[in-house]
Design a protein around this motif. Structure first.
Motif, PDB file in Angstrom:
ATOM      1  N   SER A 130       0.795  -1.213   0.059  1.00  0.00           N
ATOM      2  CA  SER A 130       0.052  -0.039  -0.193  1.00  0.00           C
ATOM      3  C   SER A 130       0.911   1.310   0.006  1.00  0.00           C
ATOM      4  O   SER A 130       0.269   2.315   0.099  1.00  0.00           O
ATOM      5  CB  SER A 130      -0.882   0.268   1.119  1.00  0.00           C
ATOM      6  OG  SER A 130      -0.296   0.357   2.481  1.00  0.00           O
ATOM      7  N   VAL A 131       2.155   1.143  -0.004  1.00  0.00           N
ATOM      8  CA  VAL A 131       2.925   2.397  -0.068  1.00  0.00           C
ATOM      9  C   VAL A 131       2.738   3.437  -1.126  1.00  0.00           C
ATOM     10  O   VAL A 131       2.570   2.849  -2.130  1.00  0.00           O
ATOM     11  CB  VAL A 131       4.595   2.081   0.231  1.00  0.00           C
ATOM     12  CG1 VAL A 131       5.056   1.269  -1.128  1.00  0.00           C
ATOM     13  CG2 VAL A 131       5.387   3.162   0.498  1.00  0.00           C
ATOM     14  N   ARG A 132       2.813   4.556  -0.699  1.00  0.00           N
ATOM     15  CA  ARG A 132       2.689   5.739  -1.901  1.00  0.00           C
ATOM     16  C   ARG A 132       3.568   6.749  -1.677  1.00  0.00           C
ATOM     17  O   ARG A 132       3.589   7.168  -0.503  1.00  0.00           O
ATOM     18  CB  ARG A 132       1.366   6.242  -1.847  1.00  0.00           C
ATOM     19  CG  ARG A 132       0.052   5.077  -2.351  1.00  0.00           C
ATOM     20  CD  ARG A 132       0.057   4.838  -3.772  1.00  0.00           C
ATOM     21  NE  ARG A 132      -0.740   3.618  -4.092  1.00  0.00           N
ATOM     22  CZ  ARG A 132      -0.149   2.524  -4.212  1.00  0.00           C
ATOM     23  NH1 ARG A 132       0.937   2.050  -4.039  1.00  0.00           N
ATOM     24  NH2 ARG A 132      -0.847   1.582  -4.692  1.00  0.00           N
ATOM     25  N   ILE A 133       4.337   7.192  -2.690  1.00  0.00           N
ATOM     26  CA  ILE A 133       5.052   8.423  -2.316  1.00  0.00           C
ATOM     27  C   ILE A 133       4.581   9.434  -3.281  1.00  0.00           C
ATOM     28  O   ILE A 133       4.412   9.249  -4.496  1.00  0.00           O
ATOM     29  CB  ILE A 133       6.534   8.015  -2.977  1.00  0.00           C
ATOM     30  CG1 ILE A 133       7.031   6.813  -2.127  1.00  0.00           C
ATOM     31  CG2 ILE A 133       7.439   9.245  -2.509  1.00  0.00           C
ATOM     32  CD1 ILE A 133       7.131   6.832  -0.572  1.00  0.00           C
ATOM     33  N   LEU A 134       4.260  10.720  -2.810  1.00  0.00           N
ATOM     34  CA  LEU A 134       3.460  11.623  -3.408  1.00  0.00           C
ATOM     35  C   LEU A 134       4.539  12.982  -3.504  1.00  0.00           C
ATOM     36  O   LEU A 134       5.036  13.113  -2.595  1.00  0.00           O
ATOM     37  CB  LEU A 134       2.244  11.987  -3.014  1.00  0.00           C
ATOM     38  CG  LEU A 134       1.124  10.915  -2.467  1.00  0.00           C
ATOM     39  CD1 LEU A 134      -0.057  11.139  -1.921  1.00  0.00           C
ATOM     40  CD2 LEU A 134       0.761  10.278  -3.942  1.00  0.00           C
ATOM     41  N   TYR A 135       4.705  13.392  -4.607  1.00  0.00           N
ATOM     42  CA  TYR A 135       5.448  14.823  -4.858  1.00  0.00           C
ATOM     43  C   TYR A 135       4.613  15.998  -4.649  1.00  0.00           C
ATOM     44  O   TYR A 135       3.603  16.031  -5.744  1.00  0.00           O
ATOM     45  CB  TYR A 135       6.333  14.470  -6.057  1.00  0.00           C
ATOM     46  CG  TYR A 135       7.197  15.776  -6.258  1.00  0.00           C
ATOM     47  CD1 TYR A 135       8.136  16.165  -5.395  1.00  0.00           C
ATOM     48  CD2 TYR A 135       6.809  16.639  -7.399  1.00  0.00           C
ATOM     49  CE1 TYR A 135       8.838  17.284  -5.577  1.00  0.00           C
ATOM     50  CE2 TYR A 135       7.638  17.941  -7.742  1.00  0.00           C
ATOM     51  CZ  TYR A 135       8.497  17.934  -6.775  1.00  0.00           C
ATOM     52  OH  TYR A 135       9.416  19.218  -6.863  1.00  0.00           O
ATOM     53  N   SER A 136       5.048  17.093  -4.013  1.00  0.00           N
ATOM     54  CA  SER A 136       4.784  18.250  -4.100  1.00  0.00           C
ATOM     55  C   SER A 136       3.044  18.557  -3.557  1.00  0.00           C
ATOM     56  O   SER A 136       2.482  17.720  -3.382  1.00  0.00           O
ATOM     57  CB  SER A 136       5.030  18.828  -5.434  1.00  0.00           C
ATOM     58  OG  SER A 136       4.511  20.254  -5.788  1.00  0.00           O
ATOM     59  N   TRP A 137       3.109  19.740  -3.827  1.00  0.00           N
ATOM     60  CA  TRP A 137       1.365  20.292  -3.273  1.00  0.00           C
ATOM     61  C   TRP A 137       0.506  19.653  -4.444  1.00  0.00           C
ATOM     62  O   TRP A 137      -0.736  19.491  -3.995  1.00  0.00           O
ATOM     63  CB  TRP A 137       1.513  21.845  -3.752  1.00  0.00           C
ATOM     64  CG  TRP A 137       1.873  22.212  -4.868  1.00  0.00           C
ATOM     65  CD1 TRP A 137       2.992  22.706  -5.331  1.00  0.00           C
ATOM     66  CD2 TRP A 137       0.875  22.593  -6.043  1.00  0.00           C
ATOM     67  NE1 TRP A 137       3.017  23.089  -6.756  1.00  0.00           N
ATOM     68  CE2 TRP A 137       1.903  23.183  -7.223  1.00  0.00           C
ATOM     69  CE3 TRP A 137      -0.430  22.218  -6.155  1.00  0.00           C
ATOM     70  CZ2 TRP A 137       1.107  23.406  -8.235  1.00  0.00           C
ATOM     71  CZ3 TRP A 137      -1.089  22.529  -7.284  1.00  0.00           C
ATOM     72  CH2 TRP A 137      -0.125  22.853  -8.467  1.00  0.00           C
ATOM     73  N   TYR A 138       0.799  19.252  -5.541  1.00  0.00           N
ATOM     74  CA  TYR A 138      -0.112  18.570  -6.654  1.00  0.00           C
ATOM     75  C   TYR A 138      -0.205  17.165  -6.381  1.00  0.00           C
ATOM     76  O   TYR A 138      -0.950  16.373  -7.026  1.00  0.00           O
ATOM     77  CB  TYR A 138      -0.172  19.226  -7.930  1.00  0.00           C
ATOM     78  CG  TYR A 138       1.214  18.977  -8.596  1.00  0.00           C
ATOM     79  CD1 TYR A 138       1.302  17.731  -9.350  1.00  0.00           C
ATOM     80  CD2 TYR A 138       2.136  19.588  -8.337  1.00  0.00           C
ATOM     81  CE1 TYR A 138       2.652  17.548  -9.878  1.00  0.00           C
ATOM     82  CE2 TYR A 138       3.677  19.323  -8.870  1.00  0.00           C
ATOM     83  CZ  TYR A 138       3.658  18.104  -9.723  1.00  0.00           C
ATOM     84  OH  TYR A 138       4.912  17.940 -10.191  1.00  0.00           O
ATOM     85  N   ARG A 139       0.338  16.595  -5.480  1.00  0.00           N
ATOM     86  CA  ARG A 139       0.616  15.067  -5.055  1.00  0.00           C
ATOM     87  C   ARG A 139       0.680  14.322  -6.079  1.00  0.00           C
ATOM     88  O   ARG A 139      -0.067  13.484  -6.207  1.00  0.00           O
ATOM     89  CB  ARG A 139      -0.559  15.081  -4.216  1.00  0.00           C
ATOM     90  CG  ARG A 139      -0.931  15.604  -2.866  1.00  0.00           C
ATOM     91  CD  ARG A 139      -2.017  15.600  -2.128  1.00  0.00           C
ATOM     92  NE  ARG A 139      -2.204  14.346  -1.201  1.00  0.00           N
ATOM     93  CZ  ARG A 139      -1.457  14.146  -0.227  1.00  0.00           C
ATOM     94  NH1 ARG A 139      -0.666  15.023   0.437  1.00  0.00           N
ATOM     95  NH2 ARG A 139      -1.806  13.009   0.502  1.00  0.00           N
ATOM     96  N   LYS A 140       1.685  14.588  -6.981  1.00  0.00           N
ATOM     97  CA  LYS A 140       1.693  13.576  -7.909  1.00  0.00           C
ATOM     98  C   LYS A 140       2.578  12.194  -7.370  1.00  0.00           C
ATOM     99  O   LYS A 140       3.490  12.422  -6.550  1.00  0.00           O
ATOM    100  CB  LYS A 140       2.979  14.341  -8.976  1.00  0.00           C
ATOM    101  CG  LYS A 140       3.797  13.320  -9.877  1.00  0.00           C
ATOM    102  CD  LYS A 140       2.920  13.221 -11.041  1.00  0.00           C
ATOM    103  CE  LYS A 140       3.898  12.394 -12.250  1.00  0.00           C
ATOM    104  NZ  LYS A 140       3.219  12.215 -13.449  1.00  0.00           N
ATOM    105  N   ASP A 141       1.728  10.945  -8.030  1.00  0.00           N
ATOM    106  CA  ASP A 141       2.401   9.910  -7.489  1.00  0.00           C
ATOM    107  C   ASP A 141       3.663   9.435  -8.073  1.00  0.00           C
ATOM    108  O   ASP A 141       3.543   9.132  -9.160  1.00  0.00           O
ATOM    109  CB  ASP A 141       1.151   8.996  -7.624  1.00  0.00           C
ATOM    110  CG  ASP A 141       1.303   7.356  -6.896  1.00  0.00           C
ATOM    111  OD1 ASP A 141       2.469   7.115  -6.772  1.00  0.00           O
ATOM    112  OD2 ASP A 141       0.435   6.754  -6.591  1.00  0.00           O
ATOM    113  N   VAL A 142       4.690   9.344  -7.502  1.00  0.00           N
ATOM    114  CA  VAL A 142       5.935   8.934  -8.106  1.00  0.00           C
ATOM    115  C   VAL A 142       6.357   7.552  -7.434  1.00  0.00           C
ATOM    116  O   VAL A 142       7.446   7.258  -7.661  1.00  0.00           O
ATOM    117  CB  VAL A 142       6.944   9.816  -7.844  1.00  0.00           C
ATOM    118  CG1 VAL A 142       6.794  11.134  -8.681  1.00  0.00           C
ATOM    119  CG2 VAL A 142       7.411  10.249  -6.232  1.00  0.00           C
ATOM    120  N   THR A 143       5.338   7.075  -6.761  1.00  0.00           N
ATOM    121  CA  THR A 143       5.628   5.605  -6.220  1.00  0.00           C
ATOM    122  C   THR A 143       6.485   4.436  -7.314  1.00  0.00           C
ATOM    123  O   THR A 143       7.343   4.139  -6.880  1.00  0.00           O
ATOM    124  CB  THR A 143       4.336   4.726  -5.676  1.00  0.00           C
ATOM    125  OG1 THR A 143       3.632   5.749  -4.812  1.00  0.00           O
ATOM    126  CG2 THR A 143       4.530   3.750  -5.203  1.00  0.00           C
TER     127      THR A 143
END
Length: 141
Positions: free
Chosen positions: A83-96
């Motif tokens: 279930s791990v998720r890595i989100l980038y920035s204020w716009y929550r870009k999923d970079v998982t």
């Protein structure tokens, strides 16, 4: 002399072979322009697993970024590493999916070495759920 050159070449290959691009220059440029009045929301307390950031220790993310994240499940629960998720920035870009090929993810945590970020300010949000679908979240800035 030849042995020294081969050793130096091997060390150079070893020291750069783990580097990978986690954030693109285009994503960093978009990060630099949040909507007017936007404020990154603080992470709220959760019933989900606690996320402890062991690395990076610095407040400001600098290249290369080594990630060592520890998950602490609540009593009577188990962490779901899928279930791990890595989100980038204020716009929550999923970079998982960019991180996973370069990381070890277990119920105990995440370890990744050599994530590359363009120059600038960055924030990453880490999310993990337990077997009761409760999500824990932490932010790196």
């Amino acid at each position: 002399m030849r042995k020294i050159a081969i050793f130096a070449l091997g060390m150079a290959l070893f020291s750069t072979s783990y580097a990978f691009e986690l954030i693109t220059a285009e994503e960093a440029a978009q990060n630099a322009h949040p909507p007017e009045g936007f404020m990154l929301r603080p992470t709220e307390p959760s019933l989900g697993p606690q996320i402890v950031v062991e690395q990076p220790k610095e407040q400001h993310l600098t290249n290369p970024v080594d990630l060592e994240i520890r998950f602490q499940p609540k009593p009577g629960t188990e962490v779901n590493p899928a279930s791990v998720r890595i989100l980038y920035s204020w716009y929550r870009k999923d970079v998982t999916q960019r991180l996973l090929p370069h990381a070890t993810v277990t119920p105990q945590g995440i370890y990744a070495r050599g994530a590359q970020l363009p120059a600038g300010d960055h924030s990453l949000t880490i999310q993990i759920a337990d077997n009761q679908q409760r999500v824990g979240e932490a932010q790196l800035k």
